[in-house]
Design a protein around this motif. Sequence first.
Motif, PDB file in Angstrom:
ATOM      1  N   THR A 149      -6.856   5.806   3.449  1.00 19.63           N
ATOM      2  CA  THR A 149      -8.108   6.091   2.748  1.00 19.63           C
ATOM      3  C   THR A 149      -8.648   4.792   2.164  1.00 19.63           C
ATOM      4  N   ALA A 150      -9.974   4.689   2.097  1.00 20.00           N
ATOM      5  CA  ALA A 150     -10.617   3.473   1.587  1.00 20.00           C
ATOM      6  C   ALA A 150     -11.991   3.824   1.036  1.00 20.00           C
ATOM      7  N   ALA A 151     -12.512   2.945   0.193  1.00 16.85           N
ATOM      8  CA  ALA A 151     -13.834   3.174  -0.412  1.00 16.85           C
ATOM      9  C   ALA A 151     -14.916   3.122   0.663  1.00 16.85           C
ATOM     10  N   PRO A 152     -15.920   4.022   0.580  1.00 16.29           N
ATOM     11  CA  PRO A 152     -17.020   4.009   1.557  1.00 16.29           C
ATOM     12  C   PRO A 152     -17.704   2.643   1.632  1.00 16.29           C
ATOM     13  N   ASP A 153     -17.749   1.902   0.516  1.00 13.77           N
ATOM     14  CA  ASP A 153     -18.372   0.569   0.514  1.00 13.77           C
ATOM     15  C   ASP A 153     -17.699  -0.405   1.471  1.00 13.77           C
ATOM     16  N   ASP A 154     -16.455  -0.147   1.825  1.00  8.16           N
ATOM     17  CA  ASP A 154     -15.719  -1.081   2.675  1.00  8.16           C
ATOM     18  C   ASP A 154     -15.758  -0.707   4.148  1.00  8.16           C
ATOM     19  N   SER A 155     -16.613   0.259   4.510  1.00  9.83           N
ATOM     20  CA  SER A 155     -16.588   0.743   5.896  1.00  9.83           C
ATOM     21  C   SER A 155     -16.971  -0.349   6.899  1.00  9.83           C
ATOM     22  N   LEU A 200      -4.880  -4.538   5.934  1.00 11.64           N
ATOM     23  CA  LEU A 200      -5.426  -3.443   5.109  1.00 11.64           C
ATOM     24  C   LEU A 200      -5.181  -3.675   3.622  1.00 11.64           C
ATOM     25  N   ARG A 201      -4.305  -4.617   3.319  1.00 13.42           N
ATOM     26  CA  ARG A 201      -4.008  -4.967   1.930  1.00 13.42           C
ATOM     27  C   ARG A 201      -5.299  -5.296   1.201  1.00 13.42           C
ATOM     28  N   GLY A 202      -5.529  -4.655   0.054  1.00 14.20           N
ATOM     29  CA  GLY A 202      -6.754  -4.924  -0.697  1.00 14.20           C
ATOM     30  C   GLY A 202      -7.935  -4.102  -0.210  1.00 14.20           C
ATOM     31  N   LEU A 203      -7.772  -3.406   0.931  1.00 17.85           N
ATOM     32  CA  LEU A 203      -8.860  -2.570   1.450  1.00 17.85           C
ATOM     33  C   LEU A 203      -8.482  -1.085   1.362  1.00 17.85           C
ATOM     34  N   ALA A 204      -7.327  -0.734   1.891  1.00 21.00           N
ATOM     35  CA  ALA A 204      -6.903   0.671   1.866  1.00 21.00           C
ATOM     36  C   ALA A 204      -6.367   1.020   0.478  1.00 21.00           C
ATOM     37  N   HIS A 205      -6.739   2.193  -0.014  1.00 23.30           N
ATOM     38  CA  HIS A 205      -6.204   2.674  -1.301  1.00 23.30           C
ATOM     39  C   HIS A 205      -4.875   3.379  -1.115  1.00 23.30           C
ATOM     40  N   SER A 206      -4.689   3.991   0.049  1.00 25.39           N
ATOM     41  CA  SER A 206      -3.430   4.681   0.359  1.00 25.39           C
ATOM     42  C   SER A 206      -3.250   4.645   1.869  1.00 25.39           C
ATOM     43  N   CYS A 207      -2.010   4.691   2.315  1.00 27.19           N
ATOM     44  CA  CYS A 207      -1.765   4.620   3.769  1.00 27.19           C
ATOM     45  C   CYS A 207      -0.388   5.191   4.083  1.00 27.19           C
ATOM     46  N   LEU A 208      -0.248   5.751   5.279  1.00 23.50           N
ATOM     47  CA  LEU A 208       1.074   6.101   5.821  1.00 23.50           C
ATOM     48  C   LEU A 208       0.994   6.089   7.339  1.00 23.50           C
ATOM     49  N   ASP A 209       2.145   6.110   7.976  1.00 20.69           N
ATOM     50  CA  ASP A 209       2.108   6.185   9.436  1.00 20.69           C
ATOM     51  C   ASP A 209       2.250   7.636   9.859  1.00 20.69           C
ATOM     52  N   ILE A 210       1.632   7.955  10.991  1.00 24.16           N
ATOM     53  CA  ILE A 210       1.611   9.346  11.465  1.00 24.16           C
ATOM     54  C   ILE A 210       2.831   9.557  12.343  1.00 24.16           C
ATOM     55  N   ILE A 256       0.870  -1.187   0.000  1.00 23.47           N
ATOM     56  CA  ILE A 256       0.000   0.000   0.000  1.00 23.47           C
ATOM     57  C   ILE A 256       0.903   1.233   0.000  1.00 23.47           C
ATOM     58  N   THR A 257       0.715   2.106  -0.959  1.00 24.85           N
ATOM     59  CA  THR A 257       1.567   3.292  -1.050  1.00 24.85           C
ATOM     60  C   THR A 257       0.814   4.525  -0.545  1.00 24.85           C
ATOM     61  N   ARG A 258       1.495   5.655  -0.584  1.00 24.82           N
ATOM     62  CA  ARG A 258       0.842   6.920  -0.240  1.00 24.82           C
ATOM     63  C   ARG A 258       0.035   7.467  -1.423  1.00 24.82           C
ATOM     64  N   ALA A 259       0.211   6.862  -2.590  1.00 21.75           N
ATOM     65  CA  ALA A 259      -0.231   7.524  -3.828  1.00 21.75           C
ATOM     66  C   ALA A 259      -1.595   7.091  -4.331  1.00 21.75           C
ATOM     67  N   GLY A 260      -2.304   6.204  -3.622  1.00 20.68           N
ATOM     68  CA  GLY A 260      -3.511   5.620  -4.210  1.00 20.68           C
ATOM     69  C   GLY A 260      -4.837   6.212  -3.772  1.00 20.68           C
ATOM     70  N   ALA A 261      -4.841   7.325  -3.032  1.00 21.22           N
ATOM     71  CA  ALA A 261      -6.113   7.892  -2.566  1.00 21.22           C
ATOM     72  C   ALA A 261      -6.988   8.280  -3.756  1.00 21.22           C
ATOM     73  N   GLN A 262      -8.296   7.947  -3.654  1.00 22.92           N
ATOM     74  CA  GLN A 262      -9.231   8.241  -4.745  1.00 22.92           C
ATOM     75  C   GLN A 262     -10.313   9.187  -4.264  1.00 22.92           C
ATOM     76  N   ILE A 263     -10.770  10.038  -5.178  1.00 22.27           N
ATOM     77  CA  ILE A 263     -11.821  10.997  -4.819  1.00 22.27           C
ATOM     78  C   ILE A 263     -13.046  10.235  -4.315  1.00 22.27           C
ATOM     79  N   GLY A 264     -13.575  10.660  -3.180  1.00 22.54           N
ATOM     80  CA  GLY A 264     -14.724   9.984  -2.572  1.00 22.54           C
ATOM     81  C   GLY A 264     -14.330   8.995  -1.493  1.00 22.54           C
ATOM     82  N   ASP A 265     -13.039   8.644  -1.400  1.00 23.38           N
ATOM     83  CA  ASP A 265     -12.585   7.761  -0.317  1.00 23.38           C
ATOM     84  C   ASP A 265     -12.881   8.386   1.043  1.00 23.38           C
ATOM     85  N   ASP A 266     -13.131   7.515   2.008  1.00 21.44           N
ATOM     86  CA  ASP A 266     -13.145   7.963   3.400  1.00 21.44           C
ATOM     87  C   ASP A 266     -11.703   8.053   3.896  1.00 21.44           C
ATOM     88  N   VAL A 267     -11.459   8.988   4.825  1.00 18.62           N
ATOM     89  CA  VAL A 267     -10.140   9.117   5.459  1.00 18.62           C
ATOM     90  C   VAL A 267     -10.265   8.600   6.893  1.00 18.62           C
TER      91      VAL A 267
END
Length: 324
Positions: A268-274, A201-211, A149-160
């Motif tokens: 970030t992830a698709a709202p459908d996966d909440s 989160l693999r296959g669920l999160a579109h983008s991720c990083l640690d804070i 999962i990279t930082r680069a995959g966030a999609q418009i409409g994703d939940d954060v």
Amino acid sequence: MTAPRKNNREFHLIEKLFAPHADAKTAGHLRDDAASYTPTPGHDLVISTDMLVSGVHFPAHAAADVVAARLVGSNISDLAAKSAKPVGCLLNLAIGAPWDEAFLTDFAAHLGTLLAAYEMPLWGGDTVQSQQASVSLSVYGELPSGTMITRAGAQIGDDVYVTGVIGDGFLGLQHALAGTRGDSLAAYHAPRPPLLFGQKLRGLAHSCLDISDGLAADLDHLCTASLKAMRVTLADIPLSPEGQAYADGAETLADLLSGGDDYQLAFTAAPDDSAQLAELAAATNVRLSKIGTVQPPVEGDYRAEFVDRSGQIITLHRRGYQHF
Ligand code: ADP
Ligand code: MG
């Protein structure tokens, strides 16, 4: 200037303190020049490193267990964010005052306990004497090829989303510096990134990083890498009771959102996966909070904007830790 010669003391340190935490098959009891590792077929290696300098990343007189826990925690946090399973690590030690033999013995014991818990054997490292004490760990993880999962995959409409609570790393550091106590001190002394949750989160999160730099700065990093913007509702950001008591105004809230050292995940992830995410969080004992949505950038401004309940934008006076 010539480097100090390798001496018996260094040999003794490695043999006695660190070799017990090595994987004999991979690292030959730390008696060879290098280690050799065969990745699981069909898997990629995920590689990350983090360095801690005395007086910068921990107080100069921090106890050995604190240095070990912050070193391992900050590195495991990166593997969690990439959804990788730890497989091994390298340790670089620059030994300087006030670290003595007793400190190093204690450090190695605590390090060994943590490495065993994460099933992450020591593959080797290097040891030098230095004016300034510092320590660095390089961690290696694995995951099925092409699934990082990279930082680069966030999609418009994703939940954060974020895991855990935000700001306890900052509050704990204040306690550590002032010699005061509070619940957040444990979060600073021994960060516990949600590794199992991250691996799932693999296959669920579109983008991720640690804070690690601060929530605001790190969300900006996701936005920049993904070429998107975010809208985050301040009231939805999870705070501990101590954090809530501290955040009595915009300035103090900004401290928590820009303070760094949280070692939680933002993704970030698709709202459908909440629903699936909520189940995963419950199953792995992770507090999960939905704090915003991914939006199209306005005029190339790849940033997270923070709004209050009425939708009014709140400007933070600081967004994250500045390294330079
Ligand atoms: P070289 O001179 O070939 O670099 P070293 O004497 O530095 O070898 O190291 C000997 C062995 O000890 C190597 O296997 C190395 O990986 C290991 N080693 C040295 N320092 C550390 C350390 N701080 N932690 C773990 N392993 C170490
Ligand atoms: Mg060496």
